[in-house]
Enzyme design. Structure first.
Site, PDB file in Angstrom:
ATOM      1  N   GLU A  21       0.876  -1.182   0.000  1.00 51.72           N
ATOM      2  CA  GLU A  21       0.000   0.000   0.000  1.00 51.72           C
ATOM      3  C   GLU A  21       0.904   1.219   0.000  1.00 51.72           C
ATOM      4  OE1 GLU A  21      -3.061  -0.131  -0.386  1.00 51.72           O
ATOM      5  OE2 GLU A  21      -3.747  -2.068   0.345  1.00 51.72           O
ATOM      6  N   CYS A  39      -2.291   9.180   2.391  1.00 48.92           N
ATOM      7  CA  CYS A  39      -2.072   8.624   1.056  1.00 48.92           C
ATOM      8  C   CYS A  39      -3.259   8.924   0.153  1.00 48.92           C
ATOM      9  CB  CYS A  39      -1.833   7.123   1.143  1.00 48.92           C
ATOM     10  SG  CYS A  39      -3.132   6.238   2.006  1.00 48.92           S
TER      11      CYS A  39
HETATM   12  P1  NAP Z   1       8.153   5.376   4.584  1.00 46.26           P
HETATM   13  O1  NAP Z   1       9.302   6.265   4.838  1.00 46.26           O
HETATM   14  O2  NAP Z   1       8.175   4.528   3.393  1.00 46.26           O
HETATM   15  O3  NAP Z   1       8.026   4.456   5.897  1.00 46.26           O
HETATM   16  C1  NAP Z   1       6.998   3.501   6.031  1.00 46.26           C
HETATM   17  C2  NAP Z   1       7.539   2.323   6.813  1.00 46.26           C
HETATM   18  O4  NAP Z   1       8.495   1.651   6.008  1.00 46.26           O
HETATM   19  C3  NAP Z   1       8.272   2.719   8.081  1.00 46.26           C
HETATM   20  O5  NAP Z   1       8.074   1.727   9.048  1.00 46.26           O
HETATM   21  C4  NAP Z   1       9.720   2.759   7.630  1.00 46.26           C
HETATM   22  O6  NAP Z   1      10.624   2.552   8.697  1.00 46.26           O
HETATM   23  C5  NAP Z   1       9.755   1.609   6.659  1.00 46.26           C
HETATM   24  N1  NAP Z   1      10.765   1.712   5.627  1.00 46.26           N
HETATM   25  C6  NAP Z   1      11.174   2.821   4.959  1.00 46.26           C
HETATM   26  N2  NAP Z   1      12.091   2.489   4.026  1.00 46.26           N
HETATM   27  C7  NAP Z   1      12.267   1.151   4.103  1.00 46.26           C
HETATM   28  C8  NAP Z   1      13.093   0.220   3.419  1.00 46.26           C
HETATM   29  N3  NAP Z   1      13.912   0.598   2.448  1.00 46.26           N
HETATM   30  N4  NAP Z   1      13.020  -1.078   3.774  1.00 46.26           N
HETATM   31  C9  NAP Z   1      12.193  -1.488   4.751  1.00 46.26           C
HETATM   32  N5  NAP Z   1      11.382  -0.654   5.441  1.00 46.26           N
HETATM   33  C10 NAP Z   1      11.411   0.650   5.116  1.00 46.26           C
HETATM   34  O7  NAP Z   1       6.803   6.173   4.538  1.00 46.26           O
HETATM   35  P2  NAP Z   1       6.276   7.247   5.567  1.00 46.26           P
HETATM   36  O8  NAP Z   1       6.971   8.524   5.317  1.00 46.26           O
HETATM   37  O9  NAP Z   1       6.305   6.707   6.938  1.00 46.26           O
HETATM   38  O10 NAP Z   1       4.750   7.341   5.133  1.00 46.26           O
HETATM   39  C11 NAP Z   1       4.331   8.148   4.106  1.00 46.26           C
HETATM   40  C12 NAP Z   1       4.152   7.369   2.826  1.00 46.26           C
HETATM   41  O11 NAP Z   1       3.285   6.273   3.038  1.00 46.26           O
HETATM   42  C13 NAP Z   1       3.495   8.190   1.755  1.00 46.26           C
HETATM   43  O12 NAP Z   1       4.075   7.895   0.517  1.00 46.26           O
HETATM   44  C14 NAP Z   1       2.054   7.719   1.802  1.00 46.26           C
HETATM   45  O13 NAP Z   1       1.325   7.965   0.638  1.00 46.26           O
HETATM   46  C15 NAP Z   1       2.237   6.288   2.075  1.00 46.26           C
HETATM   47  N6  NAP Z   1       1.013   5.698   2.618  1.00 46.26           N
HETATM   48  C16 NAP Z   1       0.304   4.825   1.847  1.00 46.26           C
HETATM   49  C17 NAP Z   1      -0.894   4.308   2.318  1.00 46.26           C
HETATM   50  C18 NAP Z   1      -1.718   3.357   1.506  1.00 46.26           C
HETATM   51  O14 NAP Z   1      -2.589   2.719   2.064  1.00 46.26           O
HETATM   52  N7  NAP Z   1      -1.505   3.229   0.214  1.00 46.26           N
HETATM   53  C19 NAP Z   1      -1.348   4.679   3.575  1.00 46.26           C
HETATM   54  C20 NAP Z   1      -0.589   5.572   4.323  1.00 46.26           C
HETATM   55  C21 NAP Z   1       0.606   6.074   3.841  1.00 46.26           C
HETATM   56  P3  NAP Z   1      11.419   3.802   9.362  1.00 46.26           P
HETATM   57  O15 NAP Z   1      10.393   4.723   9.922  1.00 46.26           O
HETATM   58  O16 NAP Z   1      12.246   3.145  10.402  1.00 46.26           O
HETATM   59  O17 NAP Z   1      12.206   4.429   8.261  1.00 46.26           O
END
Ligand code: NAP
Length: 471
Positions: free
Chosen positions: A234, A268
């Protein structure tokens, strides 16, 4: 397994920058113990009845309701959402726990299929230990929309939450322990994102659900693919909000204000690109920008606040850089766009028009209270702009014209189309995207089916049966 890690995680209040709690991260040995505990728990939990799981899940809902004030205050302090929206989030988690407690057995009932066999049916069985990698923006909701279906299906869960919400991550684990789920059925891992790969490659983990950015999705989906493990992704979105001449303009404009600024603009499925037919462009934009300008930016704990701070200084810097890039390349700033003085990660509600495909905002997700406004000549132009991004999460369309509506439903490249309403997730409806917004679905029957073994059972067959023996 060797894991790299910083020693602590911190809860930092985005409204004032103060660190109000620090947590020791889990060591490799602790993570290993938790993985073993999860596997042990699965051996007995997979044999529990739906009635037993439903009792624990309903109790989790009761605990959420009873603790909603303290849980909501914690989320507001860790990631800056308004207290009112944090309370609604906890209530929605409780509703979703009850929904899957009441419906999982029906969703996963055996299905008889008529073949030449004496009896044939499909039965749904849990996969085992499922890892959830979750974002901070809806710190409870993102986790519970994974937890409720996954645990009701008989799986056990491990949560690697975002590093800026360790307090919420541990609170979720406490809710499920208090609800009575057996030890090891759900555990929080306080680990960094670099540690995910090793855990996902571990044979004890069978599947992964990630909600987060496109980059995180590419990395985790890649590891899951290489390990041949089921994954649900997601990811980000740049959802269109299309307004056609027949729309109710007042309703469209006031909903647009909410749809862009929900969760301080960090959702998102927030509407991010407002695609407006030229015949009503001026009338809509006037209402929309007036509505955005009336919002109150401030302390998220206050009832009078509409928009709180962004979750981290980095998110604010990235957002401001996107806005500056657009302005430098000729975008018209209709509102906001100036960094405020003072403490906290506050960013003003901002609106930009006259956008070009060379600008960062055209191609990237804009994760904050910044509205992008486009003028189009006709329906075909609206669809072209709407589909002209790598993302395909959701979409909102405003029209009273049935023929137009049918074309939007058919042609928009998105996981959902909401007509004359705002996009919102609902436990009864599947949720997910296409293109770079990910794959797989959460919620509804479709969501619970993601983490089960769809097992075919075929018993006996009459000798005269002429069924295929080719595979
Ligand atoms: P993020 O930086 O991708 O982090 C999300 C999760 O993934 C965190 O637990 C993060 O850990 C982990 N993570 C990041 N990079 C990783 C990697 N290379 N390998 C493994 N784990 C990794 O996203 P965010 O800034 O927290 O959230 C915002 C994003 O999420 C936006 O793009 C938003 O649109 C998206 N989102 C999508 C949905 C949906 O349902 N489609 C819902 C909500 C949010 P750390 O915090 O330790 O880095």
């Amino acid at each position: 397994m060797t894991l790299t890690r910083a020693p602590q995680m911190h809860s930092i209040n985005p409204a004032n920058g103060e660190t109000f709690h620090s947590y020791d991260m889990h060591t490799s040995a602790q993570v290993d113990q938790k993985l073993t505990a999860a596997v042990t728990a699965f051996q007995s939990y997979r044999c529990t009845t739906f009635a037993e799981r439903a009792a624990w899940m309903n109790h989790a809902a009761d605990v959420l309701d009873a603790r909603k004030q303290e849980l909501a205050e914690l989320a507001t302090q860790e990631m800056g959402k308004t207290l009112a929206s944090a309370l609604q989030e906890v209530e929605k988690c409780a509703r979703t726990c009850r929904y899957f407690a009441n419906n999982a057995e029906k969703f996963l009932a055996d299905e008889l299929v008529h073949t030449e066999a004496d009896q044939a049916y499909v039965t749904y069985q849990p996969l085992g230990v499922v890892l959830a990698v979750m974002p901070w923006n809806f710190p409870y909701w993102q986790a519970f929309r994974f937890i409720a279906p996954t645990l009701m299906a008989g799986n056990v869960g491990l949560l690697k939450h975002a590093s800026n919400v360790p307090g919420c991550a541990l609170a979720i684990e406490r809710v499920l322990i208090e609800a009575g789920f057996p030890e090891g059925v759900f555990q929080t891992l306080l680990i960094g994102s670099k540690d995910v790969e090793a855990i996902l490659k571990d044979d004890r983990v069978k599947a992964v659900s990630l909600t987060g950015s496109e980059g995180a999705g590419r990395s985790v989906a890649g590891t899951a693919g290489a390990s041949i493990k089921t994954s649900v992704m997601e990811l980000g979105g740049s959802d269109p909000f299309i307004v056609m001449p027949s729309a109710d303009l007042d309703a469209a404009a006031s909903t647009a204000v909410t749809a862009r600024t929900i969760n301080n603009g960090q959702s998102c499925i927030a509407a991010k690109r407002f695609i407006i037919h030229e015949a009503i462009y001026d009338a809509f934009v006037q209402r929309f920008v007036e509505g955005l300008a009336a919002l109150k930016l401030g302390d998220p704990l206050l009832e009078t606040t509409d928009v709180g701070p962004l979750a981290t200084p980095q998110i604010r810097d990235d957002l401001h850089a996107q806005v500056q890039d657009a302005v430098e390349h000729g975008a018209k700033l209709l509102l906001g766009g100036e960094l405020p003085e003072g403490e906290g990660n506050f960013y003003p509600v901002t609106a930009l028009s006259e956008l070009k495909s060379t600008m960062q905002v055209w191609n990237e997700e804009v994760f904050g209270p910044v509205a992008l406004i486009f003028k189009v000549h006709d329906l075909a132009g609206a669809i072209q702009i709407a589909n002209g991004t790598r993302f395909g999460l959701a979409s909102s369309v405003w029209t009273q014209d049935d023929a137009e509506r049918a074309i939007f439903v058919r042609d928009l490249e998105a996981g959902s189309v909401f007509v004359n309403s705002m996009v919102a997730s609902d436990p009864r409806l599947p949720f997910g995207g296409v293109k770079a917004s990910g794959f797989g679905r959460e919620l509804s029957r479709h969501g619970i089916l993601e983490f089960v073994n769809i097992k075919t059972v075929s018993i006996g067959a009459p000798a005269s049966a002429h069924h295929s023996r080719t595979e």
